[in-house]
Design a protein around this motif. Structure first.
Motif, PDB file in Angstrom:
ATOM      1  N   UNK A  39       0.845  -1.189   0.000  1.00  0.00           N
ATOM      2  CA  UNK A  39       0.000   0.000   0.000  1.00  0.00           C
ATOM      3  C   UNK A  39       0.880   1.240   0.000  1.00  0.00           C
ATOM      4  N   UNK A  40       0.262   2.386  -0.309  1.00  0.00           N
ATOM      5  CA  UNK A  40       0.984   3.650  -0.253  1.00  0.00           C
ATOM      6  C   UNK A  40       1.345   3.964   1.197  1.00  0.00           C
ATOM      7  N   UNK A  41       2.226   4.910   1.381  1.00  0.00           N
ATOM      8  CA  UNK A  41       2.678   5.271   2.725  1.00  0.00           C
ATOM      9  C   UNK A  41       2.064   6.593   3.160  1.00  0.00           C
ATOM     10  N   UNK A  42       2.066   6.848   4.431  1.00  0.00           N
ATOM     11  CA  UNK A  42       1.587   8.118   4.964  1.00  0.00           C
ATOM     12  C   UNK A  42       0.079   8.181   5.026  1.00  0.00           C
ATOM     13  N   UNK A  43      -0.469   9.340   4.704  1.00  0.00           N
ATOM     14  CA  UNK A  43      -1.921   9.525   4.812  1.00  0.00           C
ATOM     15  C   UNK A  43      -2.693   8.754   3.743  1.00  0.00           C
ATOM     16  N   UNK A  48      -4.120   0.918  -2.363  1.00  0.00           N
ATOM     17  CA  UNK A  48      -3.338  -0.241  -2.787  1.00  0.00           C
ATOM     18  C   UNK A  48      -2.575   0.122  -4.067  1.00  0.00           C
ATOM     19  N   UNK A  49      -1.308  -0.254  -4.132  1.00  0.00           N
ATOM     20  CA  UNK A  49      -0.472   0.077  -5.286  1.00  0.00           C
ATOM     21  C   UNK A  49      -0.738  -0.900  -6.426  1.00  0.00           C
ATOM     22  N   UNK A  50      -1.100  -0.356  -7.577  1.00  0.00           N
ATOM     23  CA  UNK A  50      -1.314  -1.148  -8.784  1.00  0.00           C
ATOM     24  C   UNK A  50      -0.537  -0.460  -9.891  1.00  0.00           C
ATOM     25  N   UNK A  51       0.443  -1.097 -10.508  1.00  0.00           N
ATOM     26  CA  UNK A  51       0.937  -2.447 -10.298  1.00  0.00           C
ATOM     27  C   UNK A  51       1.738  -2.529  -9.008  1.00  0.00           C
ATOM     28  N   UNK A  52       1.844  -3.709  -8.463  1.00  0.00           N
ATOM     29  CA  UNK A  52       2.585  -3.936  -7.230  1.00  0.00           C
ATOM     30  C   UNK A  52       4.082  -3.831  -7.510  1.00  0.00           C
ATOM     31  N   UNK A  53       4.809  -3.055  -6.682  1.00  0.00           N
ATOM     32  CA  UNK A  53       6.259  -2.960  -6.881  1.00  0.00           C
ATOM     33  C   UNK A  53       6.934  -4.302  -6.610  1.00  0.00           C
ATOM     34  N   UNK A  54       8.043  -4.536  -7.309  1.00  0.00           N
ATOM     35  CA  UNK A  54       8.819  -5.758  -7.072  1.00  0.00           C
ATOM     36  C   UNK A  54       9.721  -5.538  -5.860  1.00  0.00           C
ATOM     37  N   UNK A  55      10.508  -6.530  -5.527  1.00  0.00           N
ATOM     38  CA  UNK A  55      11.429  -6.423  -4.390  1.00  0.00           C
ATOM     39  C   UNK A  55      12.765  -5.803  -4.806  1.00  0.00           C
TER      40      UNK A  55
END
Length: 130
Positions: A39-43, A48-55
């Motif tokens: 998910x995004x950070x902060x407020x 939900x992040x789409x596309x999902x970041x990789x590692x």
């Protein structure tokens, strides 16, 4: 879809996108656990992040804010430099075009005095016999 974009008949939706109503509906029905997704950070932590970041640390979605801002700055500077360079090239081309038009006025004026104003239309007159 508008602007001549064809509908996709093979996929439900474009890769890298998600319909949020489907995600929320699946989460409420217990079919999807979004707590495992990033998910995004902060407020905006409920987004939900789409596309999902990789590692991977090389993934731009994982970069820190200062690094993203620095890259945006470089892109803006690059765009400004290329725009200024193109502007000079366009001005040079326009300058040569106006120069040729100015010089051609002297040539066409001289030819007009010698041959007349309508050398193409000055044909042999058509004589109609009665």
């Amino acid at each position: 879809m508008g602007l001549g974009v064809l509908e996709d008949r093979h996929l439900d939706h474009v890769p890298g996108t998600a319909l949020l109503t489907d995600v929320v509906g699946a989460e409420q029905q217990g079919g999807l656990n979004t707590s495992l997704l990033k998910h995004a950070k902060g407020r905006d932590s409920d987004v939900m992040l789409v596309p999902q970041p990789s590692r991977s640390p090389s993934d731009p979605l994982n970069w820190s804010l200062w690094k993203k801002d620095l890259m945006l700055f470089f892109i803006c500077i690059d765009t400004a430099i290329v725009g200024a360079w193109s502007y000079n090239e366009l001005n040079g081309g326009l300058g040569w075009g106006i120069f040729v038009i100015g010089i051609s006025c002297f040539i066409t004026n001289s030819l007009t005095v010698i041959y007349g104003r309508r050398p193409i239309l000055a044909r042999k007159p058509i004589v109609v016999h009665q």
